[in-house]
Scaffold this active site. Sequence first.
Site, PDB file in Angstrom:
ATOM      1  N   ASN A   7       0.881  -1.172   0.000  1.00  0.00           N
ATOM      2  CA  ASN A   7       0.000   0.000   0.000  1.00  0.00           C
ATOM      3  C   ASN A   7       0.920   1.224   0.000  1.00  0.00           C
ATOM      4  OD1 ASN A   7      -1.750   2.072   0.515  1.00  0.00           O
ATOM      5  ND2 ASN A   7      -2.679   1.139   2.329  1.00  0.00           N
ATOM      6  N   ARG A  91      -2.592  -2.096  -3.380  1.00  0.00           N
ATOM      7  CA  ARG A  91      -3.784  -1.281  -3.153  1.00  0.00           C
ATOM      8  C   ARG A  91      -3.719  -0.083  -4.100  1.00  0.00           C
ATOM      9  NH1 ARG A  91      -4.951   3.371   1.060  1.00  0.00           N
ATOM     10  NH2 ARG A  91      -7.181   3.539   0.751  1.00  0.00           N
ATOM     11  N   HIS A 180     -12.890   2.695   0.443  1.00  0.00           N
ATOM     12  CA  HIS A 180     -12.841   1.665   1.504  1.00  0.00           C
ATOM     13  C   HIS A 180     -13.471   0.351   1.031  1.00  0.00           C
ATOM     14  CE1 HIS A 180     -12.887   4.974   4.865  1.00  0.00           C
ATOM     15  NE2 HIS A 180     -11.632   4.616   4.583  1.00  0.00           N
ATOM     16  N   ARG A 241     -11.709  15.223   8.140  1.00  0.00           N
ATOM     17  CA  ARG A 241     -12.565  15.583   6.997  1.00  0.00           C
ATOM     18  C   ARG A 241     -13.966  15.923   7.497  1.00  0.00           C
ATOM     19  NH1 ARG A 241     -11.081  10.357   4.133  1.00  0.00           N
ATOM     20  NH2 ARG A 241      -8.987  10.738   3.323  1.00  0.00           N
TER      21      ARG A 241
END
Length: 400
Positions: A7, A91, A180, A241
Amino acid sequence: MKILVINAGSSSIKYQLFEMSDRSVLAAGLVERIGEALGHLKHKTPKHPDIEQEAPIPDHQEGLNRVVQLLLDPETGVITSPDEITAVGHRVVHGGEKFSAPTVINTEVLEVIDALSALAPLHNPANLTGIQVAMKLFPHATQVAIFDTAFHQTMPAHAYRYAIPNELYEQNHVRVYGFHGTSHLYVSKAAAAHLGKPLTATNLITAHLGNGASITAVSQGRSVDTSMGFSPLPGLIMGTRSGDVDPAVIFHLANVQGMSIAEIDKLLNKQSGLLGLCGDNDLRDIERRVDEGDAAATLAFEMYAYRIRKYVGAYTAALGQVDALVFTAGVGENSPAIREAVCTGLDALGYALDLEKNAAGKTGSVTEIQAAESRAKILVISTNEELEIALQTEAVLNGD
Ligand code: AMP
């Protein structure tokens, strides 16, 4: 078979090496602060859990080189040749509308991931660099891309379209993508297995509550709606966020407050959410402050839970019937207080929590925390995105 999962972020590389025969983790680690004056590498194996390095790590090539050296190390290593690694699963954050399944990487796939950087400028370029470096270091391994957006490609148009002029979708690809996906799919499979039903006959609401957070409606095993959108910004309140805000707030900030688009971007992505509301973004700190009677932290906590509760209501309506509400990721797995605040008042919708089971927390990879009278199960499930990437990579190799 050994599969390496990578990742790659803009200045970091997370990795795990799996032995797929028993799904064990042979090695795992994190390279951080790539490109800064001093980089940092943490590496662990079952026998050597505390290997650390501090040194300049100018780029991803050097970062992965160091990882390979550690994997091959005569004393602490776990393989004797890079060729022992059959495949590398990467990923990749954005697969646009092109990728709805794990994909073997070739030149054409690399070009599409690169082109999709327009939709994910912070993530796809870093993912691409990770792939290119891994192709050099593991030339005999099959490289596979696993997209965060892929699971959500099953959403119907009435969920993924925005009510803005058609050309913006048709020409500019502006739509809900959702993120996700690897985690939502992993916990969906775990929930179905726990319920003893085929995934294709299971309806779920999966709440991935980590530093980033999103919630997904899963109908018959397929994502039919999700709270993140064109970007990971909308939906639930997150660490930094904002989640959902009226887009007119942006016009106001630009026109009346004189902020630039870059400043507003930073404000909504990095300075908002829990951090913007109370100055802390880690829910553990916020819960401590709530216990001390801190008003800002209490409001942040209540808003965080209320936003999730609203989405649970909306997705219950979207699905009609729900087998289980699933809590996962850092907050979902570890905060009884948030789970309680989310579920309070949802009895009529079919979600009744057993307060003692909820407070006791996880007892295994899947834990039931609903009361006897609850229509839907309420599950706490440990997510494992790295394992899901490895499993999907293996499935691609097996032609599944
Ligand atoms: P993740 O992104 O899944 O690693 O989740 C990280 C977040 O989980 C942290 O920022 C914390 O806010 C939250 N978290 C982890 N453990 C706990 C806990 N015991 N109680 C409340 N929140 C937690």
